[in-house]
Design a protein around this motif. Structure first.
Motif, PDB file in Angstrom:
ATOM      1  N   ALA A 345       0.813  -1.215   0.000  1.00 17.38           N
ATOM      2  CA  ALA A 345       0.000   0.000   0.000  1.00 17.38           C
ATOM      3  C   ALA A 345       0.844   1.262   0.000  1.00 17.38           C
ATOM      4  N   GLY A 346       2.112   1.143   0.314  1.00 17.31           N
ATOM      5  CA  GLY A 346       3.008   2.306   0.341  1.00 17.31           C
ATOM      6  C   GLY A 346       3.705   2.420   1.676  1.00 17.31           C
ATOM      7  N   LYS A 347       4.856   3.045   1.673  1.00 14.87           N
ATOM      8  CA  LYS A 347       5.656   3.157   2.893  1.00 14.87           C
ATOM      9  C   LYS A 347       4.897   3.903   3.976  1.00 14.87           C
ATOM     10  N   ASN A 348       5.218   3.555   5.224  1.00 17.16           N
ATOM     11  CA  ASN A 348       4.634   4.270   6.351  1.00 17.16           C
ATOM     12  C   ASN A 348       5.687   4.430   7.437  1.00 17.16           C
ATOM     13  N   ILE A 349       5.333   5.117   8.478  1.00 12.79           N
ATOM     14  CA  ILE A 349       6.275   5.411   9.561  1.00 12.79           C
ATOM     15  C   ILE A 349       6.084   4.355  10.642  1.00 12.79           C
ATOM     16  N   LYS A 350       7.141   3.576  10.918  1.00  9.43           N
ATOM     17  CA  LYS A 350       7.023   2.397  11.761  1.00  9.43           C
ATOM     18  C   LYS A 350       7.565   2.639  13.164  1.00  9.43           C
ATOM     19  N   HIS A 351       6.918   1.984  14.127  1.00  6.69           N
ATOM     20  CA  HIS A 351       7.379   2.018  15.522  1.00  6.69           C
ATOM     21  C   HIS A 351       7.251   0.623  16.109  1.00  6.69           C
ATOM     22  N   ASP A 352       8.285   0.197  16.781  1.00  8.02           N
ATOM     23  CA  ASP A 352       8.321  -1.090  17.474  1.00  8.02           C
ATOM     24  C   ASP A 352       8.486  -0.782  18.951  1.00  8.02           C
ATOM     25  N   ILE A 353       7.387  -0.771  19.678  1.00  3.73           N
ATOM     26  CA  ILE A 353       7.407  -0.266  21.054  1.00  3.73           C
ATOM     27  C   ILE A 353       6.893  -1.329  22.016  1.00  3.73           C
ATOM     28  N   SER A 354       7.238  -1.174  23.293  1.00  3.91           N
ATOM     29  CA  SER A 354       6.661  -2.058  24.309  1.00  3.91           C
ATOM     30  C   SER A 354       6.211  -1.236  25.500  1.00  3.91           C
ATOM     31  N   LEU A 355       5.111  -1.692  26.091  1.00  2.81           N
ATOM     32  CA  LEU A 355       4.523  -1.020  27.235  1.00  2.81           C
ATOM     33  C   LEU A 355       3.972  -2.068  28.185  1.00  2.81           C
ATOM     34  N   ALA A 356       3.743  -1.673  29.420  1.00  2.00           N
ATOM     35  CA  ALA A 356       2.993  -2.541  30.311  1.00  2.00           C
ATOM     36  C   ALA A 356       1.636  -2.814  29.666  1.00  2.00           C
ATOM     37  N   VAL A 357       1.214  -4.070  29.680  1.00  2.00           N
ATOM     38  CA  VAL A 357      -0.034  -4.439  28.993  1.00  2.00           C
ATOM     39  C   VAL A 357      -1.201  -3.569  29.461  1.00  2.00           C
ATOM     40  N   SER A 358      -1.239  -3.255  30.745  1.00  2.00           N
ATOM     41  CA  SER A 358      -2.342  -2.459  31.291  1.00  2.00           C
ATOM     42  C   SER A 358      -2.384  -1.048  30.721  1.00  2.00           C
ATOM     43  N   ARG A 359      -1.259  -0.559  30.201  1.00  2.00           N
ATOM     44  CA  ARG A 359      -1.196   0.819  29.695  1.00  2.00           C
ATOM     45  C   ARG A 359      -1.508   0.927  28.209  1.00  2.00           C
ATOM     46  N   ILE A 360      -1.617  -0.194  27.541  1.00  2.00           N
ATOM     47  CA  ILE A 360      -1.753  -0.157  26.084  1.00  2.00           C
ATOM     48  C   ILE A 360      -3.036   0.536  25.625  1.00  2.00           C
ATOM     49  N   PRO A 361      -4.204   0.250  26.183  1.00  2.00           N
ATOM     50  CA  PRO A 361      -5.407   0.936  25.692  1.00  2.00           C
ATOM     51  C   PRO A 361      -5.313   2.457  25.794  1.00  2.00           C
ATOM     52  N   ASP A 362      -4.833   2.952  26.927  1.00  2.00           N
ATOM     53  CA  ASP A 362      -4.706   4.393  27.109  1.00  2.00           C
ATOM     54  C   ASP A 362      -3.678   4.972  26.152  1.00  2.00           C
ATOM     55  N   PRO A 398      -2.424  10.125   5.257  1.00  2.00           N
ATOM     56  CA  PRO A 398      -3.855  10.311   4.986  1.00  2.00           C
ATOM     57  C   PRO A 398      -4.197   9.867   3.571  1.00  2.00           C
ATOM     58  N   ALA A 399      -5.393   9.360   3.375  1.00  2.00           N
ATOM     59  CA  ALA A 399      -5.833   8.934   2.048  1.00  2.00           C
ATOM     60  C   ALA A 399      -5.694  10.091   1.063  1.00  2.00           C
ATOM     61  N   GLY A 400      -5.052   9.807  -0.049  1.00  2.00           N
ATOM     62  CA  GLY A 400      -4.889  10.815  -1.095  1.00  2.00           C
ATOM     63  C   GLY A 400      -3.650  11.674  -0.969  1.00  2.00           C
ATOM     64  N   GLU A 401      -2.974  11.645   0.198  1.00  2.00           N
ATOM     65  CA  GLU A 401      -1.757  12.455   0.355  1.00  2.00           C
ATOM     66  C   GLU A 401      -0.555  11.707  -0.200  1.00  2.00           C
ATOM     67  N   ALA A 402       0.341  12.423  -0.856  1.00  2.00           N
ATOM     68  CA  ALA A 402       1.556  11.809  -1.387  1.00  2.00           C
ATOM     69  C   ALA A 402       2.358  11.187  -0.247  1.00  2.00           C
ATOM     70  N   ILE A 403       2.747   9.940  -0.440  1.00  2.00           N
ATOM     71  CA  ILE A 403       3.424   9.216   0.629  1.00  2.00           C
ATOM     72  C   ILE A 403       4.736   9.886   1.014  1.00  2.00           C
ATOM     73  N   ASP A 404       5.513  10.305   0.033  1.00  2.00           N
ATOM     74  CA  ASP A 404       6.809  10.942   0.334  1.00  2.00           C
ATOM     75  C   ASP A 404       6.622  12.226   1.127  1.00  2.00           C
ATOM     76  N   ALA A 405       5.551  12.961   0.827  1.00  2.00           N
ATOM     77  CA  ALA A 405       5.291  14.201   1.571  1.00  2.00           C
ATOM     78  C   ALA A 405       4.997  13.884   3.031  1.00  2.00           C
ATOM     79  N   PHE A 406       4.247  12.799   3.277  1.00  2.00           N
ATOM     80  CA  PHE A 406       3.959  12.430   4.663  1.00  2.00           C
ATOM     81  C   PHE A 406       5.204  11.901   5.367  1.00  2.00           C
TER      82      PHE A 406
END
Length: 473
Positions: A345-362, A398-406
């Motif tokens: 679908a096109g490149k995106n900005i990736k994050h590989d993070i960890s948190l206490a499970v209880s904090r994930i929803p917030d 965002p839909a329709g925005e140039a990926i490189d610009a984002f």
């Protein structure tokens, strides 16, 4: 024109491994210089491919004598540019793919000794052939290597039950920065004889030494494994379901993956042949796996009763339980196809993070809101190993925005996400490592005391600074 000392070093490498295994042709070297995601390409003097630990030690000693940096490399599947050289062209790339032997399997001790270049899938297959299980499992298992898995302390889908790569390793064989071999291949579950040297090298991304072999922990192969896909209202409901399943199923719960509706929408768009388990879309999904050492009937009864309780209590909207191995594989394919669907679908900005499970929803609620305020219309691609608190919190344009610009906003997006992670006591790298990609982020979020101790360890074990320079620190 090459320096005389470099010519002498390459001649020494050829004498150690043979002419065919010292690659200096630019075209042949190119794949070893490139980042897996295609964002970066470095350069080096040569690629050297030793066949055993003695050759690795001799090459490292030669590089130390010549003061030439060395970049250890496994299957080249890393996501943080940790196994590619910089653009200076000074480094030797040390590919370990020829160290690919299973040295021993000890069924009574439930251990396997494998060399660093063994493909993870081959290690899994060797364990299975011996009637046992090596539970480390991740999307790149067909090409990643055990040395790379240990060097990044890889996680994957079974951490909830079995732990990450560090927890699955009892001992190591390592070539240090001076070219000496440390034989720590002990299949011991208790060894309280001083500093835990093994743990220094696991997760160090080749910056302290070169892992050449490991003693891995094996488990009895489960008699049954069952999979279900559960539809949910929210990440908070997913955490509640996780708690219910942990209380009901205990150690039988081996996997719990969270996927948003947007994730499965991407998969459906890019891979329309894959199944669509539910007639209607739901906000969130949990992929659940149970394994049992008793029987299929026991596992099925446990899973169905637990999910039935979740449905009756309102902790879940709907559920599909796989009734065959093929159906289970199809459900897992939905999860495994999220990264390739993102790429298609096109490149995106990736994050590989960890948190206490209880904090994930917030965290998800706050991060989604903050990103929408800063970048209206951006689309979070949220999935990951909820059972161990590891989220892949990616952000698409965002839909329709140039990926490189984002993508030009990557630093600002990272700041929003990583600042929120730090505020709740999380980590900016759960299982991918630091490499070059997150080196500056590490400085931002680690304390001066912690960084100082890390630098002291690096200086003590690699005083010449030749081991994978520019990574982590």
């Amino acid at each position: 024109m090459a320096e005389p000392r470099v010519d002498a070093l390459l001649a020494r490498c050829r004498a150690i491994v043979g002419d065919a295994y010292v690659v200096t042709d630019a075209v042949a070297m190119a794949p070893f210089m490139a980042d897996w995601r295609g964002r970066y390409s470095g350069s080096g003097r040569a690629v050297v491919l030793p066949s055993d630990t003695a050759q690795v030690a001799a090459i490292v000693a030669a590089c130390a004598a010549a003061r030439v940096p060395l970049v250890p490399q496994g299957g080249r599947t890393g996501l943080v540019m940790g196994s590619v050289p910089d653009t200076s062209g000074h480094a030797i790339v040390l590919s370990l793919r020829r160290l690919n032997r299973i040295r021993a399997i000890d069924p009574l001790n439930r251990t396997m000794t494998a060399e660093a270049g063994c493909i993870l899938a081959d290690v899994q297959a060797a364990a299975s052939a011996a009637g046992m299980l090596f539970p480390l499992s991740l999307a790149a298992e067909g090409s990643c290597t055990i040395g790379g898995n240990l060097s990044t302390n890889a996680g994957g889908t079974a951490v909830l039950r079995y732990g990450n790569a560090r927890a699955l390793c009892l001992g190591l064989e390592v070539v240090n920065a001076q070219g000496e071999v440390w034989d720590g291949l002990r299949g011991l579950r208790k060894d309280n004889t001083g500093y835990a040297l093994r743990d220094l090298f696991i997760g160090a991304e080749g910056t302290l030494g070169v892992i050449t072999a490991a003693v891995l922990t094996l488990y009895p192969a489960p008699r049954a494994a069952l999979t279900a896909l559960v539809a949910l209202d929210s990440p908070r409901q997913a955490v509640e379901l996780l708690g219910l399943l942990q209380a009901r199923c205990g150690a039988s719960l081996t996997g719990f993956e969270l996927m948003s509706a947007f994730c499965l929408g991407l998969v459906a768009a890019q891979f329309p042949a894959l199944p669509r388990p539910f007639a209607q879309q739901h906000p969130q999904y949990a992929l659940v796996e149970l394994s049992s050492n008793e029987s299929d009937a026991h596992a099925q009864a446990l899973l169905e009763s637990s999910i039935g309780e979740a449905l009756e209590s309102g902790a879940a909207r709907d559920a599909v339980v796989a009734t065959s191995h093929q159906q289970a594989m199809d459900l897992w394919r939905l999860r495994e196809h999220i990264p390739p669907a993102q790429a298609a679908a096109g490149k995106n900005i990736k994050h590989d993070i960890s948190l206490a499970v209880s904090r994930i929803p917030d965290f998800i609620a706050r991060a989604d809101a903050a990103l929408q305020q800063a970048f209206p219309g951006c689309r979070p691609v949220t999935f990951g190993h909820l059972g161990d608190g590891n989220l892949h919190y990616n952000v698409a344009a965002p839909a329709g925005e140039a990926i490189d610009a984002f993508l030009a906003h990557q630093e600002a997006v990272n700041r929003i996400v990583h600042d929120l992670v730090a505020q709740v006591g999380g980590s900016i790298s759960a299982e991918h490592g630091i490499g070059m990609l997150k080196r500056e982020e590490l400085v931002r979020y680690k304390s001066p005391v912690e960084l100082g101790m890390m630098r002291a360890i690096k200086a003590a074990l690699d005083p010449l600074g030749i081991m994978n320079p520019g990574k982590i620190l």
